[in-house]
Structures are given as C-alpha cells and as structure tokens.
Design a protein around this motif. Structure first.
Motif, PDB file in Angstrom:
ATOM      1  N   LYS A  53       0.947  -1.190   0.007  1.00  0.00           N
ATOM      2  CA  LYS A  53       0.174   0.148   0.029  1.00  0.00           C
ATOM      3  C   LYS A  53       0.800   1.271  -0.107  1.00  0.00           C
ATOM      4  O   LYS A  53       1.994   0.874   0.685  1.00  0.00           O
ATOM      5  N   SER A  54       0.524   2.551  -0.914  1.00  0.00           N
ATOM      6  CA  SER A  54       1.627   3.635  -0.956  1.00  0.00           C
ATOM      7  C   SER A  54       0.566   5.050  -0.410  1.00  0.00           C
ATOM      8  O   SER A  54       1.288   5.747  -0.877  1.00  0.00           O
ATOM      9  N   ASP A  55      -0.563   4.353  -0.314  1.00  0.00           N
ATOM     10  CA  ASP A  55      -0.740   6.240   0.423  1.00  0.00           C
ATOM     11  C   ASP A  55      -0.596   7.237   0.721  1.00  0.00           C
ATOM     12  O   ASP A  55       0.074   8.219   0.420  1.00  0.00           O
ATOM     13  N   SER A  56      -0.207   6.378   2.305  1.00  0.00           N
ATOM     14  CA  SER A  56       0.604   7.710   3.037  1.00  0.00           C
ATOM     15  C   SER A  56       1.945   8.031   2.171  1.00  0.00           C
ATOM     16  O   SER A  56       2.462   9.079   2.029  1.00  0.00           O
ATOM     17  N   ALA A  57       2.847   7.312   1.370  1.00  0.00           N
ATOM     18  CA  ALA A  57       3.744   7.805   0.640  1.00  0.00           C
ATOM     19  C   ALA A  57       3.464   9.061  -0.442  1.00  0.00           C
ATOM     20  O   ALA A  57       4.239   9.987  -0.934  1.00  0.00           O
ATOM     21  N   ILE A  58       2.491   8.180  -1.464  1.00  0.00           N
ATOM     22  CA  ILE A  58       2.213   9.641  -2.827  1.00  0.00           C
ATOM     23  C   ILE A  58       1.220  10.381  -1.520  1.00  0.00           C
ATOM     24  O   ILE A  58       1.593  11.689  -1.740  1.00  0.00           O
ATOM     25  N   ASN A  59       0.854  10.823  -0.350  1.00  0.00           N
ATOM     26  CA  ASN A  59       0.632  11.938   0.328  1.00  0.00           C
ATOM     27  C   ASN A  59       1.323  12.364   0.557  1.00  0.00           C
ATOM     28  O   ASN A  59       1.581  14.109  -0.029  1.00  0.00           O
ATOM     29  N   THR A  60       2.632  11.818   0.774  1.00  0.00           N
ATOM     30  CA  THR A  60       3.259  12.633   1.716  1.00  0.00           C
ATOM     31  C   THR A  60       4.103  13.736   0.534  1.00  0.00           C
ATOM     32  O   THR A  60       4.562  14.044   0.148  1.00  0.00           O
ATOM     33  N   LEU A  61       4.277  12.602  -0.695  1.00  0.00           N
ATOM     34  CA  LEU A  61       4.832  13.270  -2.047  1.00  0.00           C
ATOM     35  C   LEU A  61       3.397  14.187  -2.589  1.00  0.00           C
ATOM     36  O   LEU A  61       4.175  15.735  -3.045  1.00  0.00           O
ATOM     37  N   LEU A  62       2.527  14.642  -2.152  1.00  0.00           N
ATOM     38  CA  LEU A  62       1.506  15.477  -3.073  1.00  0.00           C
ATOM     39  C   LEU A  62       1.468  16.447  -1.902  1.00  0.00           C
ATOM     40  O   LEU A  62       1.632  18.080  -2.201  1.00  0.00           O
ATOM     41  N   GLU A  63       1.733  16.197  -0.942  1.00  0.00           N
ATOM     42  CA  GLU A  63       2.458  17.508   0.390  1.00  0.00           C
ATOM     43  C   GLU A  63       2.848  18.337  -0.196  1.00  0.00           C
ATOM     44  O   GLU A  63       3.175  19.337   0.164  1.00  0.00           O
ATOM     45  N   ARG A  64       4.020  17.671  -0.658  1.00  0.00           N
ATOM     46  CA  ARG A  64       5.422  18.517  -0.814  1.00  0.00           C
ATOM     47  C   ARG A  64       5.232  19.115  -2.296  1.00  0.00           C
ATOM     48  O   ARG A  64       6.673  19.664  -2.804  1.00  0.00           O
ATOM     49  N   GLU A  65       4.725  18.196  -2.867  1.00  0.00           N
ATOM     50  CA  GLU A  65       4.167  19.771  -4.551  1.00  0.00           C
ATOM     51  C   GLU A  65       5.389  18.463  -5.549  1.00  0.00           C
ATOM     52  O   GLU A  65       5.777  19.306  -6.042  1.00  0.00           O
TER      53      GLU A  65
END
Lengths: 242, 173, 173
Positions: free
Chosen positions: C117-129
């Motif tokens: 599962k990669s939700d948390s990694a994806i969210n981190t990258l989205l948050e960091r733009e």
C-alpha cells in the motif's frame, strides 16, 4: 432442539497451543506433549466438522506435536533430514517459540493499554490541514539526488520482476488432459515430429514437464512411439500405425 | 524576552499547533536556548498539572502538546472526539508489538514469531500509518524492513521508542 | 460539584471541541443551571485574560471557545509556516522514482510495482508538491493519474523529464 457450537477463533497454531496451556494452567516449560497433542488434534477435528478450513500452519503444528511425541517414545534419537528439521522443530524449539510468541502477545496488551490511556486524553481538534494552511517545504527532498531516483527505481523493478516470476508460475495451471489433447492433435496432422516442435517459442519449465508427461501418456496409450538416437539428443515422435 | 511573555508564547504555539511541537522549534520561536526553554516548559507543565485545569502539557512523539486529563474523559464523552481511532485486533496488536520492539524487522521475521501469515495485520498497520517501510534488508530478495512511525508514538502517547515499557520477561509460568 | 472541578471540566470541554460550545451544553455537562455556569465561565475567562497566558476564552457564534491572543499572532505566523527541510523516506523515494519514470501512473500501478500500500507515500509527495494529479485514466473507476511537478524538476535541478538518467541495470533478487 437447536445445537450451537462455540468455536474460539485462533489465528495461528502458536496462539491455539498457548490457549490450551493457559487453560490447563501449565507452565510452557513443562509442556505435556501427549496431552496437549490430543487437545490440539481434537480442536482441528472440530474445525473440520464445522467445515472450517484448517490452514496449513495448523497442520504443520499438528505434525510437530506428533513428531515430538514420537521421538519421546523412541529410545534412539532419529537423524532427521535437513528439510524435515526446517518445518518440524524439536520440543525445545517449540518451547522457545511459544515463550517468544507469548512475550509479544503480552507486549501487544501493553500497547493496547497505552492506547486506551491515550484515548482518554483528548487533543485539541484541528481541521485536516490546520487553519493556517499547508506546511511550506523549503527543501522537500532533503539530500536526495537524481541518481538516487534511478537506482531506487532499478532496485524496485528488480524486486518486482522477482515477484512477477513467482506469480506466473503459480498461476500457470496446465490441465494435463487438455495438454494430451493438444499434443494428440499436433501428432495426428504430422506423422513425424520432434519433441521440441511441441513446445512454444519460450517454453517455461512447467510447459516442458507437462508436454513430456502428455507424450508419455500417449506412448502408454499406444498412440505414438518415441525414438532418441543418442543421450540428450532430439526425441522423435512417430505416430503408431496399426 | 521576559519569562512571562516567553511562557505565553510557548503556550500559544503549543495550543495552536496540530502536532506535538519539538523543543527545538519552541526554543527558536522565543529565541532562548533549548536548556532554558525546557525549564520554562517544565514550569508551564507544573501549572497545568493543578487540578483546577482540565487539560495539561505532555511530551509525546518528540514534542509538546496539550491534551485533556484522563479524569475528564467521562465528561467529554457526550461531545464528539476530534479523532476517532478504533481499536486494533489481537493480531494487529501482536504484530505492532513485534515491529515496535524489534524494528527494523521483515515480514518473514514477524511471521516466524507469530507462527502465522501476517499480511493482513501488516496491511492494517500500514494503512493506519502506525508502521512504515524503513528501507530494505541487504539479503536475497531485498525484503522490506518495517518500523514504527511518528504517528505510532502519537497514538500511544510515547515520547520516543525508549519510552516503550520493557518487554515482559521470558519466564516460566 | 465543587466549582474547582466544574471549572476544570468546562475548560476540558471547550478545549477539546471543534466548534464554540453553547452555554446550554456546558451547563448540562456539569449539571449546574445556566446562570451559575455563566458566572463560572466569566471567572475562567478572567483567569485567561492574564498576560501570562497565550490564549483566552471568547464568546463567539453563540458559544465559548479558546483562541490565541492577537498579540501572539507574529510568533505564530513565523511558526506556522515553518521552513521544513526534511529528507524523503525510503517509501516516498521509491514512489517518487516510479512516478518520475513511469508517469502518468495510477495508485494501483504504483502499489503493484512496490508490492505494498502506498497511500501514505503518495500523500507525502503530494503535500511536498513533488507529484500532482494529471487527470484520470479512461478505465473503470476512472483512477487518478499522477505525474511529477514543476517543483520536482526545480528540486532536482532538471531541465525537463528527458533529463532523467537511464535506469542502471540491476539483476533480479
């Protein structure tokens, strides 16, 4: 009259075994293997009666218990093959595993208590990102470099390919009956063939094995005969003329 | 800056920040060194310990935060808790304990201790962001290493991993 | 109930509630009548007015809530837009590498390649733009497609995506 059976759900064999030991108030170190084995087997039998799937792990444990029980009865220690030792461990090993397992099960209980205490302390509520808007990252990537990206992906893909290969082998369920039919059709239309002609461009090990089994079956049925001129040489398939 | 003003600022920052605030950031905000800031925070903490306050200062997950006192919980129940975190199954708790105490740890090591496949427990913990990947083991297949997250510390009210209660002794009985 | 305890409870409820809390609800929580409760709240309000506190009690939109004092604003502003500079976790790095080389890519494709599962990694990258949504895939469920951002190029000093180096050869397992 309705008849209800309550089966406690155990996720794993160690959990089940520990449950019996605790129920009997037995010290793990004094585990009475014969008694526990019977309980364990009875439990598995009940699971089966109620059409519950008995997972492989539970069966391995049953085998382990029987093995330990048997070796206690036999006067001479039997030398086990390495493969056996891998799956079926000794009484000492079982005790060690039970102790370690129980240690972490209890630690899980500690965590549960911590979480409960923590749940009694309420934080201040904040909207998802806080009223102040998102955090600004001056350097969102730390010291990561471009080559890091390439190397990371190459590693991830290498892992992926390994997993994919495992996948393919698992999924490739060849029906031997179907394979025999396929080979028979091919042979019917060509009076003489080499074994290699029956295989696709890039046959997997499974392909080769199943094709070979199909050919052997056709030989047994008397449909074809095989000829091989030399060791490891090409195998010729000849249709049997009645 | 006068201690009184500094304390008011610390209070305002901790109050207004969603996550526990690290000492370093608090010290920077008031322009004091960390040792002096820590003493001031200790004083602030003592003030809120007093029973006339309904919440107090805690050091959790490497930072300071205000939370209501456990004794207040019964009175709060009628109101909606800001962040509901539902309980974990026995399987997930066991798995989390293994990760917490043995990190970094691979799936195989977890399954070896539990004696059972643990994919579903591991996925639950990953989804709840209580554990995360901490790189790969330098071994065949390069298995993923799991460790606990910052969120784990927050959820369990731990200052850091050293704050975990000692593992129960492996003893007879 | 003693006023001291009642006050602690009011404090806890107001602290832990997302919206201003109406007098009626506060009175009910401590089992006092509204007039007496209001007097107690006035006392609580006076305590927090003192300059050693960074936030105070306010009556807003028909209810009571704590808010930071206007004098604290400069300290909070500097604080709440922190210049965060932190590295990427292994999970985030792997996910970013997949997005960079395989874009546009869906969450499912990322998770398939990583095997977790990669939700948390994806969210981190989205948050960091570093990554962003690049539309939807024309497939069942219309999954989101992710790609890298302008910021990603800036951070890594790349002119464009064609500037990414070829992947090194690494043999499996």
């Amino acid at each position: 009259m309705s008849y209800h059976v309550h089966l406690d759900v155990f996720e794993g064999p160690l959990e089940l075994l520990l449950h019996f030991l605790e129920e009997e108030k037995l010290d793990i170190r004094d585990i009475e293997v014969s008694r526990i084995t019977q309980q364990y087997l009875d439990y598995l039998a009940t699971m089966r009666e109620h059409d519950l799937e008995v997972a492989g792990d539970f069966l391995v444990m049953a085998a382990t218990l029987l093995q330990i029980k048997a070796s206690a009865l036999l006067p001479e220690p039997r030398v086990e093959s390495e493969a056996e030792q891998e799956q079926i461990y000794s009484r000492d090993e079982l005790i060690r595993r039970l102790l370690v397992y129980r240690q972490f099960r209890e630690a899980g209980g500690y965590l549960d208590n911590l979480a409960k205490v923590r749940l009694a302390a309420w934080p201040r509520p904040f909207p998802t990102l806080g009223a102040k808007g998102p955090v600004q990252y001056t350097n969102p990537i730390g010291d990561t470099t471009v080559p890091d990206l390439a190397i990371t992906l190459a590693n991830v893909l290498a892992n992926w390919r390994t997993r994919e290969q495992v996948h393919q082998i698992k999924r490739q369920e060849i029906d031997l009956g179907v394979k025999i039919g396929e080979v028979a059709v091919l042979i019917k239309s060509h009076s003489r063939l080499l074994f290699d002609d029956l295989l696709g461009m890039q046959p997997t090990k499974t392909d080769i094995v199943y094709t070979f089994l199909a050919v052997l079956e056709l030989v047994r049925q008397g449909t074809i005969i095989l000829r091989q001129g030399e060791l490891y040489g090409p195998i010729a398939i000849i249709q049997w003329k009645e | 800056m006068l201690p009184k003003k500094a304390k008011a600022i610390l209070e305002a920052i901790i109050f207004a920040t969603a996550k526990p605030v690290p000492l370093k950031n608090l010290a920077a905000a008031i322009g004091w060194d960390e040792t002096k800031t820590e003493l001031l925070l200790a004083e602030l903490g003592r003030e809120y310990k007093d029973e006339r306050h309904g919440f107090d200062l805690n050091f959790v997950a490497g930072g300071y935060e205000f939370t209501t006192k456990p004794a207040m919980a019964p009175y709060l129940e009628a109101f909606q808790r800001p962040e509901v975190s539902s309980g974990l199954s026995q399987a997930a708790l066991e798995t989390l304990a293994i990760v917490a105490y043995r990190q970094p740890v691979t799936r195989v090591e977890i399954e070896d201790i539990r004696g059972v496949k643990s994919d579903s427990a591991i996925n639950t913990l990953l989804e709840r962001e209580l554990i995360e990947e901490k790189g790969r083991q330098d071994a065949p297949g390069r298995p993923i290493l799991f460790g606990t997250t910052q969120r784990f510390l927050e959820c369990f009210g731990l200052a850091d991993l050293g704050d975990l209660p000692p593992l129960p002794q492996i003893s007879a009985g």
